[in-house]
Design an enzyme around this catalytic site. Structure first.
Site, short mmCIF file in Angstrom:
data_model
loop_
_atom_site.label_atom_id
_atom_site.label_comp_id
_atom_site.label_asym_id
_atom_site.label_seq_id
_atom_site.Cartn_x
_atom_site.Cartn_y
_atom_site.Cartn_z
N LYS A 82 49.58 36.19 34.53
CA LYS A 82 48.77 37.42 34.17
C LYS A 82 48.94 38.63 35.23
O LYS A 82 48.76 39.87 34.66
CB LYS A 82 47.24 36.77 34.21
CG LYS A 82 46.12 37.73 34.48
CD LYS A 82 44.76 37.21 34.85
CE LYS A 82 43.76 38.03 35.15
NZ LYS A 82 43.95 38.24 36.61
N ASN A 83 48.98 38.14 36.44
CA ASN A 83 48.84 39.22 37.33
C ASN A 83 50.16 40.16 37.40
O ASN A 83 50.04 41.15 38.01
CB ASN A 83 48.53 38.77 38.86
CG ASN A 83 46.97 38.25 39.02
OD1 ASN A 83 46.35 38.63 38.00
ND2 ASN A 83 46.80 37.41 39.89
N ARG A 119 40.06 44.53 36.31
CA ARG A 119 40.37 44.98 37.81
C ARG A 119 41.59 45.85 37.96
O ARG A 119 41.74 46.96 38.68
CB ARG A 119 40.88 43.66 38.57
CG ARG A 119 41.08 43.80 40.14
CD ARG A 119 39.64 43.71 40.79
NE ARG A 119 39.98 44.49 41.93
CZ ARG A 119 39.05 45.26 42.68
NH1 ARG A 119 37.75 45.43 42.05
NH2 ARG A 119 39.03 45.65 43.94
N CYS A 128 36.89 40.21 38.40
CA CYS A 128 35.93 39.01 38.98
C CYS A 128 35.15 39.57 40.24
O CYS A 128 35.84 40.43 40.94
CB CYS A 128 36.64 37.85 39.24
SG CYS A 128 37.31 36.93 37.95
N ARG A 171 34.94 44.27 47.37
CA ARG A 171 36.44 44.61 46.73
C ARG A 171 36.91 46.15 47.30
O ARG A 171 36.94 46.90 46.13
CB ARG A 171 36.84 44.15 45.53
CG ARG A 171 36.52 42.80 45.33
CD ARG A 171 36.95 42.10 43.78
NE ARG A 171 38.47 41.91 43.51
CZ ARG A 171 38.95 41.44 42.77
NH1 ARG A 171 38.43 40.71 41.88
NH2 ARG A 171 40.33 41.22 42.49
N PRO A 172 37.27 46.19 48.44
CA PRO A 172 37.50 47.85 48.57
C PRO A 172 38.63 48.07 48.23
O PRO A 172 39.51 47.59 47.98
CB PRO A 172 37.36 47.68 50.40
CG PRO A 172 37.57 46.26 50.82
CD PRO A 172 37.05 45.49 49.71
N ASP A 186 43.57 32.02 44.33
CA ASP A 186 43.07 31.89 42.75
C ASP A 186 43.40 30.41 42.46
O ASP A 186 43.09 30.26 41.14
CB ASP A 186 44.21 32.68 42.03
CG ASP A 186 43.64 34.27 42.11
OD1 ASP A 186 42.55 34.81 42.85
OD2 ASP A 186 44.58 35.18 41.61
N ARG A 193 39.85 35.93 29.75
CA ARG A 193 40.64 36.91 30.26
C ARG A 193 41.90 36.50 30.84
O ARG A 193 42.98 37.19 30.89
CB ARG A 193 39.68 37.15 31.56
CG ARG A 193 38.47 38.12 31.50
CD ARG A 193 38.12 38.87 32.59
NE ARG A 193 39.25 39.32 33.36
CZ ARG A 193 39.25 38.94 34.69
NH1 ARG A 193 38.19 38.61 35.55
NH2 ARG A 193 40.17 39.20 35.56
C1 UD1 Z 1 44.79 40.05 43.37
C2 UD1 Z 1 44.67 39.23 42.29
C3 UD1 Z 1 43.37 38.18 42.60
C4 UD1 Z 1 43.83 37.62 43.89
C5 UD1 Z 1 43.97 38.57 44.87
C6 UD1 Z 1 44.57 37.62 45.95
C7 UD1 Z 1 45.26 40.87 40.43
C8 UD1 Z 1 45.04 41.46 39.27
N1 UD1 Z 1 44.18 40.31 40.94
O1 UD1 Z 1 43.56 41.00 43.54
O2 UD1 Z 1 43.25 37.46 41.28
O3 UD1 Z 1 42.68 36.87 44.23
O4 UD1 Z 1 45.19 39.46 44.70
O5 UD1 Z 1 45.63 36.88 45.95
O6 UD1 Z 1 46.46 40.75 40.85
N2 UD1 Z 1 41.41 44.72 50.60
C9 UD1 Z 1 40.70 45.46 51.41
N3 UD1 Z 1 41.20 46.69 51.02
C10 UD1 Z 1 41.95 47.04 50.08
C11 UD1 Z 1 42.51 46.05 49.28
C12 UD1 Z 1 42.08 44.97 49.23
O7 UD1 Z 1 40.15 45.48 52.38
O8 UD1 Z 1 42.17 48.21 49.90
C13 UD1 Z 1 40.92 43.15 50.98
C14 UD1 Z 1 40.09 42.36 49.80
O9 UD1 Z 1 38.75 42.72 49.99
C15 UD1 Z 1 40.65 41.06 50.10
C16 UD1 Z 1 41.84 41.15 50.57
O10 UD1 Z 1 42.24 42.32 51.13
O11 UD1 Z 1 39.74 40.65 51.04
C17 UD1 Z 1 43.17 40.75 49.33
O12 UD1 Z 1 42.81 41.53 48.22
P1 UD1 Z 1 43.96 42.17 47.17
O13 UD1 Z 1 45.18 41.35 47.43
O14 UD1 Z 1 44.00 43.63 47.30
O15 UD1 Z 1 43.50 41.48 45.92
P2 UD1 Z 1 43.44 42.33 44.44
O16 UD1 Z 1 44.77 43.02 44.31
O17 UD1 Z 1 42.17 42.86 44.00
#
Ligand code: UD1
Length: 437
Positions: A22-23, A96, A120, A125-126, A310, A402
């Protein structure tokens, strides 16, 4: 309302074939916008998130042709980013991965617009690291009114050296996509190393990009003028495979999980082994067997190659049935224990303080009416239902659909007593959430 009805307590037997990741899919489909030509994607999972993204691309002018259950051809030759309809934004708000449209539109057109991402809800989620990266590539990025807008100051992005302050899958993906056609060389440090990051890099390279180092913590990209069409087969879904492994751990039995890359499952297999689950690795399958009692263990989630966040809800559901006390620490998200209230309705004994859950195993869980609060939480509830005595009704199954292709059919083939049933909604005055106010 459609719900899953599970009559638990039956060991699982047989074989389950894992779908595409999926991702990886939700990164690669937006990346196809960068390609002037036909991308043929194989091993694409049939789930609502990919369906939503393909519909978004169609609104942008892409021609999407379904070849078979897991293969599509996407022709983005004539996509455009002006006059995009409100119906499209209604779709992008649901997922997302809609922020990957920003990287892809910027890379192709030097300008981009999308809604703030949905998906989710694990707390805040910054997207500051996405913005930092795209800004370094020469874009002006602006977030207002629920939209992200970006424009390359000089019409085309340029290469840059970018250090991510936080390891982020999303930021790594977005910057990689945008930088693929930026002018010059981009170096991204402290990047995510998840298997789907490597898959995206391989996809981009097979369409003519020059991306190196994916899977390590530094990615180097030499920008090319444009990407061309091609064929690409996605990797299997590590988390879907882990979910079925957790299911047999909880319910007992022996299954063969096929179409996997066992190396990607090492972080999950090693924890399951500590819990008294036997796992044998084959070339592209694993055999998972659980006969004796489950043992407790401690788990901390981390970016790959650590234990994946996950898989945290699913493994916690298994630990609810293990001997002794387990400690689970969530190392990625602030708020990923909402599902614990649902497990408690089934008799689980779990205390949560901030990012730590203390799980006291119980001899057995009991069926109840429970909700899927998000995608992986929903999978955890299904696993608990398979292990529980009696009937479990799982509500809000749209979250599960999803990300899991045909979960009911796959579990039925393993001998689980699960079905999707259409049950009339309870009158409002009888619902728990109404009583709770
Ligand atoms: C992706 C996955 C999600 C998984 C996550 C971590 C997809 C579509 N989703 O989510 O299923 O749980 O990776 O393996 O691939 N963060 C910041 N600033 C940013 C971006 C992230 O502070 O600009 C923080 C987030 O709050 C979190 C951490 O970094 O604490 C990891 O987030 P990230 O790896 O970006 O997750 P996603 O890509 O949203």
């Amino acid at each position: 309302m459609e719900k899953y009805l599970i009559n638990g307590g039956k060991p699982l037997q047989g074989e389950v074939e894992i779908s595409g990741a999926k991702n990886a899919a939700v990164a690669i489909i937006p990346a196809a916008i960068m390609v002037k030509g036909v991308c043929r994607l194989e091993n694409l999972p049939q789930i609502s998130d990919t369906d939503t993204l393909l519909r978004v691309l169609t609104y942008m002018g892409a021609v999407v042709r379904t070849i078979n259950r897991s293969t599509v051809e996407i022709d983005c030759t004539n996509v455009q980013i002006d006059r995009l309809p409100a119906d499209m934004w209604a779709l992008t708000r649901r997922i997302r991965a809609s922020y990957y449209l920003i990287g892809a539109m910027l890379g192709r057109f030097g300008a981009a617009r999308s809604t703030m991402p949905g998906g989710c809800n694990f707390g805040v989620r910054p997207i500051d690291q996405h913005i930092k990266g795209l800004t370094a590539l020469g874009a002006d990025v602006n977030v207002s009114g629920g939209f992200i807008r970006a424009a390359a100051k000089s019409g085309r992005l340029h290469g840059a050296r970018i250090y991510l302050d936080k390891v982020s899958v999303g930021a790594t993906v977005n910057i990689m996509i945008a930088a693929a056609t930026a002018e010059g060389r981009t170096v991204i440090e402290n990047v995510a190393r998840e298997p789907h990051i490597v898959d995206l890099a391989n996809f981009l390279n097979s369409m003519g990009a020059d991306v190196r180092g994916a899977g390590t913590d530094v990615i180097k990209i030499r920008g090319v003028k444009e990407l061309h069409g091609g064929t690409y087969a996605l990797i299997p879904d590590q988390i879907e495979a882990g979910t079925y492994m957790a299911a047999v751990a909880a319910a007992g039995g022996e299954i063969r999980v096929s179409n996997v890359i066992p190396k990607h499952l090492d972080c999950i297999s090693s924890k399951l082994r500590e819990m008294n689950v036997q796992i044998e690795d084959g070339d592209d399958y694993v055999i998972v067997k659980r006969e004796g009692p489950l043992r407790h263990t401690n788990i901390k989630t981390m970016p790959y190659p650590g234990f994946p966040t996950d898989m945290q809800p699913q493994i916690s559901a298994v630990l609810c049935c293990a001997d002794g006390v387990s400690i689970v620490t969530e190392g990625v998200w602030d708020n990923r224990y909402k599902y614990v209230d649902e497990l408690r309705k089934m008799g689980a004994q779990v205390q949560v303080q901030d990012r730590v859950a203390l799980i006291q195993g119980v001899p057995h869980l009991t069926g109840a009416t429970v909700k899927a609060c998000d995608l992986r939480a929903g999978a955890a509830i299904v696993i608990a239902g398979l292990a529980a005595e009696g009937a479990t009704y799982v509500e809000d199954i749209r979250f599960i659909e999803r990300g899991y292709q045909n979960i009911v059919g796959k579990l039925q083939a393993l001998g689980a007593d699960i079905q999707c049933v259409d049950v009339p909604d309870e009158p409002e005055e009888l619902r728990d959430d109404w009583i709770a106010g």
